[in-house]
Design a protein around this motif. Structure first.
Motif, PDB file in Angstrom:
ATOM      1  N   VAL A  82      -4.775  -7.874  -4.263  1.00  0.00           N
ATOM      2  CA  VAL A  82      -4.699  -6.458  -4.617  1.00  0.00           C
ATOM      3  C   VAL A  82      -5.127  -6.274  -6.072  1.00  0.00           C
ATOM      4  O   VAL A  82      -4.561  -6.900  -6.978  1.00  0.00           O
ATOM      5  CB  VAL A  82      -3.270  -5.904  -4.404  1.00  0.00           C
ATOM      6  CG1 VAL A  82      -3.176  -4.458  -4.853  1.00  0.00           C
ATOM      7  CG2 VAL A  82      -2.855  -6.049  -2.951  1.00  0.00           C
ATOM      8  N   ASP A 103      -0.187   0.284 -12.862  1.00  0.00           N
ATOM      9  CA  ASP A 103      -0.076   1.449 -11.985  1.00  0.00           C
ATOM     10  C   ASP A 103      -1.254   2.420 -12.101  1.00  0.00           C
ATOM     11  O   ASP A 103      -1.286   3.440 -11.418  1.00  0.00           O
ATOM     12  CB  ASP A 103       1.270   2.160 -12.165  1.00  0.00           C
ATOM     13  CG  ASP A 103       1.486   2.703 -13.555  1.00  0.00           C
ATOM     14  OD1 ASP A 103       0.519   2.792 -14.337  1.00  0.00           O
ATOM     15  OD2 ASP A 103       2.640   3.036 -13.868  1.00  0.00           O
ATOM     16  N   THR A 106      -3.124   0.479  -8.817  1.00  0.00           N
ATOM     17  CA  THR A 106      -2.455   0.440  -7.519  1.00  0.00           C
ATOM     18  C   THR A 106      -1.094   1.112  -7.668  1.00  0.00           C
ATOM     19  O   THR A 106      -0.716   1.512  -8.754  1.00  0.00           O
ATOM     20  CB  THR A 106      -2.331  -1.003  -6.975  1.00  0.00           C
ATOM     21  OG1 THR A 106      -1.898  -0.958  -5.624  1.00  0.00           O
ATOM     22  CG2 THR A 106      -1.388  -1.841  -7.789  1.00  0.00           C
ATOM     23  N   ASN A 107      -0.389   1.225  -6.558  1.00  0.00           N
ATOM     24  CA  ASN A 107       0.933   1.860  -6.605  1.00  0.00           C
ATOM     25  C   ASN A 107       1.884   1.161  -5.642  1.00  0.00           C
ATOM     26  O   ASN A 107       1.485   0.288  -4.871  1.00  0.00           O
ATOM     27  CB  ASN A 107       0.835   3.358  -6.296  1.00  0.00           C
ATOM     28  CG  ASN A 107       0.217   3.618  -4.935  1.00  0.00           C
ATOM     29  OD1 ASN A 107       0.641   3.062  -3.934  1.00  0.00           O
ATOM     30  ND2 ASN A 107      -0.800   4.476  -4.904  1.00  0.00           N
ATOM     31  N   GLU A 109       3.460   2.216  -2.955  1.00  0.00           N
ATOM     32  CA  GLU A 109       3.173   2.415  -1.526  1.00  0.00           C
ATOM     33  C   GLU A 109       2.035   1.526  -1.044  1.00  0.00           C
ATOM     34  O   GLU A 109       2.081   0.980   0.056  1.00  0.00           O
ATOM     35  CB  GLU A 109       2.871   3.889  -1.233  1.00  0.00           C
ATOM     36  CG  GLU A 109       4.107   4.765  -1.202  1.00  0.00           C
ATOM     37  CD  GLU A 109       5.161   4.275  -0.207  1.00  0.00           C
ATOM     38  OE1 GLU A 109       4.834   3.964   0.952  1.00  0.00           O
ATOM     39  OE2 GLU A 109       6.333   4.187  -0.620  1.00  0.00           O
ATOM     40  N   ALA A 110       1.010   1.370  -1.860  1.00  0.00           N
ATOM     41  CA  ALA A 110      -0.118   0.500  -1.481  1.00  0.00           C
ATOM     42  C   ALA A 110       0.338  -0.950  -1.358  1.00  0.00           C
ATOM     43  O   ALA A 110      -0.062  -1.660  -0.421  1.00  0.00           O
ATOM     44  CB  ALA A 110      -1.239   0.624  -2.502  1.00  0.00           C
ATOM     45  N   LEU A 111       1.187  -1.392  -2.283  1.00  0.00           N
ATOM     46  CA  LEU A 111       1.707  -2.762  -2.228  1.00  0.00           C
ATOM     47  C   LEU A 111       2.579  -2.961  -0.993  1.00  0.00           C
ATOM     48  O   LEU A 111       2.499  -3.982  -0.311  1.00  0.00           O
ATOM     49  CB  LEU A 111       2.503  -3.074  -3.495  1.00  0.00           C
ATOM     50  CG  LEU A 111       1.694  -3.080  -4.794  1.00  0.00           C
ATOM     51  CD1 LEU A 111       2.617  -3.140  -5.999  1.00  0.00           C
ATOM     52  CD2 LEU A 111       0.701  -4.223  -4.804  1.00  0.00           C
ATOM     53  N   LYS A 113       2.324  -1.335   1.822  1.00  0.00           N
ATOM     54  CA  LYS A 113       1.443  -1.363   3.000  1.00  0.00           C
ATOM     55  C   LYS A 113       0.765  -2.719   3.183  1.00  0.00           C
ATOM     56  O   LYS A 113       0.581  -3.178   4.309  1.00  0.00           O
ATOM     57  CB  LYS A 113       0.399  -0.257   2.907  1.00  0.00           C
ATOM     58  CG  LYS A 113       0.964   1.106   3.187  1.00  0.00           C
ATOM     59  CD  LYS A 113      -0.098   2.179   3.069  1.00  0.00           C
ATOM     60  CE  LYS A 113       0.519   3.555   3.268  1.00  0.00           C
ATOM     61  NZ  LYS A 113      -0.444   4.633   3.071  1.00  0.00           N
ATOM     62  N   VAL A 114       0.408  -3.366   2.072  1.00  0.00           N
ATOM     63  CA  VAL A 114      -0.229  -4.684   2.150  1.00  0.00           C
ATOM     64  C   VAL A 114       0.709  -5.679   2.827  1.00  0.00           C
ATOM     65  O   VAL A 114       0.297  -6.453   3.692  1.00  0.00           O
ATOM     66  CB  VAL A 114      -0.629  -5.180   0.734  1.00  0.00           C
ATOM     67  CG1 VAL A 114      -0.961  -6.662   0.735  1.00  0.00           C
ATOM     68  CG2 VAL A 114      -1.802  -4.379   0.207  1.00  0.00           C
ATOM     69  N   LYS A 117       1.293  -4.720   6.534  1.00  0.00           N
ATOM     70  CA  LYS A 117       0.103  -5.041   7.329  1.00  0.00           C
ATOM     71  C   LYS A 117       0.139  -6.495   7.825  1.00  0.00           C
ATOM     72  O   LYS A 117      -0.433  -6.819   8.852  1.00  0.00           O
ATOM     73  CB  LYS A 117      -1.143  -4.805   6.484  1.00  0.00           C
ATOM     74  CG  LYS A 117      -2.418  -4.697   7.239  1.00  0.00           C
ATOM     75  CD  LYS A 117      -3.535  -4.337   6.275  1.00  0.00           C
ATOM     76  CE  LYS A 117      -4.733  -3.837   7.019  1.00  0.00           C
ATOM     77  NZ  LYS A 117      -5.830  -3.461   6.128  1.00  0.00           N
TER      78      LYS A 117
END
Length: 129
Positions: A82, A103, A106-107, A109-111, A113-114, A117
């Protein structure tokens, strides 16, 4: 007497030859050491300059579904990819991930989701540590 004089001259020549060899070696060593010290100082300055421009946030996740070290390694590798993740760790046992990130890149929520996933559940323990 003549032998003593010749051996004394030979000893002096030997000492001079050693000095002629050692002096350049010592000079090269000192130059190399000085160059390395300057290089290390430049790297420190670059790191400090870069870190001053970052908006660093640290997050702590509780991750459910980690059953082995391989699972934590999978999450670790995914987070490593990321953009913006500066430093991170994934603990097994304990099922905790601590992530330090920029930040602006990235944020949270993105972390999250990774990790999700990859098949794990994520709960935010603390926004900032």
């Amino acid at each position: 007497m003549e032998l003593d004089t010749k051996s004394l001259i030979n000893n002096k020549k030997h000492i001079i030859m050693r000095s002629l060899i050692l002096i350049p070696i010592i000079a090269l060593f000192l130059c190399s050491y000085n160059a390395q010290a300057q290089s290390n100082e430049t790297v420190k300055q670059e790191v400090n300059a870069d870190s001053n421009n970052l908006n660093i946030t640290t997050i702590k996740f509780k991750i459910t579904g980690i059953t082995c070290a391989g699972c934590s390694n999978t999450i670790y590798k995914a987070l490593k990819e990321v953009d913006g993740v500066i430093e991170h760790s994934v603990e097994f046992p304990g099922d905790i991930a601590i992530i330090e990130f920029d930040d602006t890149k990235t944020n949270i929520e993105a972390l999250k989701k990774v990790v999700e996933k990859k098949g794990y559940k994520v709960e935010i323990l603390k926004d900032k540590i």
